[in-house]
Design an enzyme around this catalytic site. Structure first.
Site, mmCIF file in Angstrom:
data_model
loop_
_atom_site.group_PDB
_atom_site.id
_atom_site.type_symbol
_atom_site.label_atom_id
_atom_site.label_comp_id
_atom_site.label_asym_id
_atom_site.label_seq_id
_atom_site.Cartn_x
_atom_site.Cartn_y
_atom_site.Cartn_z
ATOM 1 N N ASP A 124 0.872 -1.187 0.000
ATOM 2 C CA ASP A 124 0.000 0.000 0.000
ATOM 3 C C ASP A 124 0.903 1.229 0.000
ATOM 4 O OD1 ASP A 124 -2.394 1.502 0.117
ATOM 5 O OD2 ASP A 124 -2.140 1.782 2.257
ATOM 6 N N SER A 125 0.304 2.365 -0.331
ATOM 7 C CA SER A 125 1.087 3.591 -0.297
ATOM 8 C C SER A 125 1.433 3.976 1.143
ATOM 9 C CB SER A 125 0.304 4.717 -0.971
ATOM 10 O OG SER A 125 -0.973 4.823 -0.394
ATOM 11 N N CYS A 141 -10.770 3.122 -1.018
ATOM 12 C CA CYS A 141 -9.443 3.608 -0.632
ATOM 13 C C CYS A 141 -9.069 2.903 0.670
ATOM 14 C CB CYS A 141 -9.490 5.119 -0.426
ATOM 15 S SG CYS A 141 -7.982 5.790 0.287
ATOM 16 N N HIS A 197 -7.602 3.790 3.212
ATOM 17 C CA HIS A 197 -7.753 4.566 4.452
ATOM 18 C C HIS A 197 -9.201 4.659 4.946
ATOM 19 C CE1 HIS A 197 -3.729 5.821 3.549
ATOM 20 N NE2 HIS A 197 -3.684 6.677 4.540
ATOM 21 N N GLU A 206 -4.527 11.191 7.819
ATOM 22 C CA GLU A 206 -3.089 11.082 8.104
ATOM 23 C C GLU A 206 -2.598 12.156 9.053
ATOM 24 O OE1 GLU A 206 -0.347 9.293 6.553
ATOM 25 O OE2 GLU A 206 -1.701 7.831 5.656
ATOM 26 N N CYS A 244 -3.614 -0.947 -2.348
ATOM 27 C CA CYS A 244 -3.906 0.451 -2.693
ATOM 28 C C CYS A 244 -4.823 0.515 -3.925
ATOM 29 C CB CYS A 244 -2.586 1.154 -2.985
ATOM 30 S SG CYS A 244 -2.758 2.875 -3.413
ATOM 31 N N ASN A 245 -5.961 1.173 -3.766
ATOM 32 C CA ASN A 245 -6.900 1.317 -4.896
ATOM 33 C C ASN A 245 -6.294 2.125 -6.029
ATOM 34 O OD1 ASN A 245 -9.987 0.510 -4.174
ATOM 35 N ND2 ASN A 245 -8.755 0.916 -2.358
ATOM 36 N N THR A 246 -5.530 3.137 -5.664
ATOM 37 C CA THR A 246 -4.932 3.998 -6.678
ATOM 38 C C THR A 246 -3.986 3.177 -7.562
ATOM 39 O OG1 THR A 246 -5.094 5.816 -5.096
ATOM 40 C CG2 THR A 246 -3.677 6.160 -6.997
#
Ligand code: DGL
Length: 278
Positions: free
Chosen positions: A7-8, A185, A187, A155, A70-72
């Site tokens: 993940d990011s 996402c 998060h 964050e 990570c979805n992105t």
């Protein structure tokens, strides 16, 4: 061999923790690219390059099955990563899985005909969910909303602003009579209760910390040739590309205990990360 989860940054830890709960004995290496977080506002090229480094790093740690939590990344780089690596016989026994298709499959399995989606700038603008849904079932409607402020607020301790920002983001979706809302996402599972307050109890929340571990379990049942190779000592390793006090504290909160988090070095020479200690 181990399961790699990439993940990011922080949110993927929710998925790693949930995978551990669903498959207690599996060995997992989590890599969070905290140095480059957030990915959601970056270009396709940058996301691909960061993802490539992460994938190569996880391959080098004996992770031949990797989930890009990570979805992105799943929306932008996954297809190219699969095309670039997996046809090569050197990598043919490796698998890179994403989160977009399994999440949509879950919505379809549950019979929803009208789906809402919130996600980062990149994920929404890529139309990845729309395009995949079109392939799975073109009759189903999807309404999406770009929610770029949520990751920075999560964050950076922005909890006090979340209710008003969420209200602003969710109100347009609620006009569409959606039956479920995909939290697109890593998060966003942190926001389940805040979102529930706004959308009420009639709309189902589809959160990937609940979906992905179940889908992974199924995948391993259907692919014994991969499942049998994964070592099972119930070991979790956490590695990030940049470590801060804020990150470790959030990670401890997620796990409700202190966990060891390593920081990998980036090598300009090899253009990949290197683990300091194993
Ligand atoms: N992990 C990202 C995702 O799921 C969110 C955070 C980011 O923008 O990097 O899309």
């Amino acid at each position: 061999m181990k399961l790699g989860i990439f993940d990011s940054g922080l949110g993927g830890l929710l998925i790693a923790k949930s995978v551990r709960e669903h498959i207690p004995d599996i060995d997992i290496i989590y890599f969070g690219d905290t140095l480059h977080l957030p990915y959601g506002n970056r270009s396709k090229e940058a996301i691909y390059e960061y993802s490539r480094r992460a994938i190569e790093f996880l391959f080098a740690q004996d992770c031949n099955l990797i989930i890009t939590a990570c979805n992105t990344v799943s929306a932008s780089a996954l297809r190219k990563l699969q095309q670039d690596y997996l046809p090569d016989s050197k990598y043919s026994y490796r698998r890179i899985l994403g989160v977009v298709v399994p999440t949509l499959e879950c919505a379809l399995d549950d019979g929803y005909k009208s789906i809402g989606l919130i996600a980062t700038n990149y994920t929404i603008n890529s139309n990845a969910y729309k395009e995949e849904l079109q392939k799975l079932d073109p009759q189903i409607k999807i309404f999406q909303e770009n929610t770029p402020l949520l990751v920075p607020l999560i964050e950076h301790d922005g909890g006090q602003w979340l209710p008003s920002v969420l209200k602003r983001y969710l109100t347009p979706l609620l006009k569409h009579d959606i039956e479920c809302l995909i939290l697109g996402c890593t998060h966003y599972p942190f926001l389940k209760s805040e979102i529930r307050k706004i959308i009420g109890n009639d709309i189902s929340l589809l959160a990937q910390d609940e979906i992905i571990p179940k889908k992974l379990k199924l995948y391993l049942e259907n692919h014994p040739e991969i499942a049998d190779k994964i070592s099972r000592h119930a070991k979790s390793e956490f590695i990030v590309s940049d470590i801060t006090k804020n990150y470790t504290q959030c990670a401890y909160k997620i796990y409700a205990q202190e966990i060891d988090i390593e920081c990998a070095d980036f090598s300009v020479e090899t253009n990949t990360y290197i683990r300091k200690a194993i």
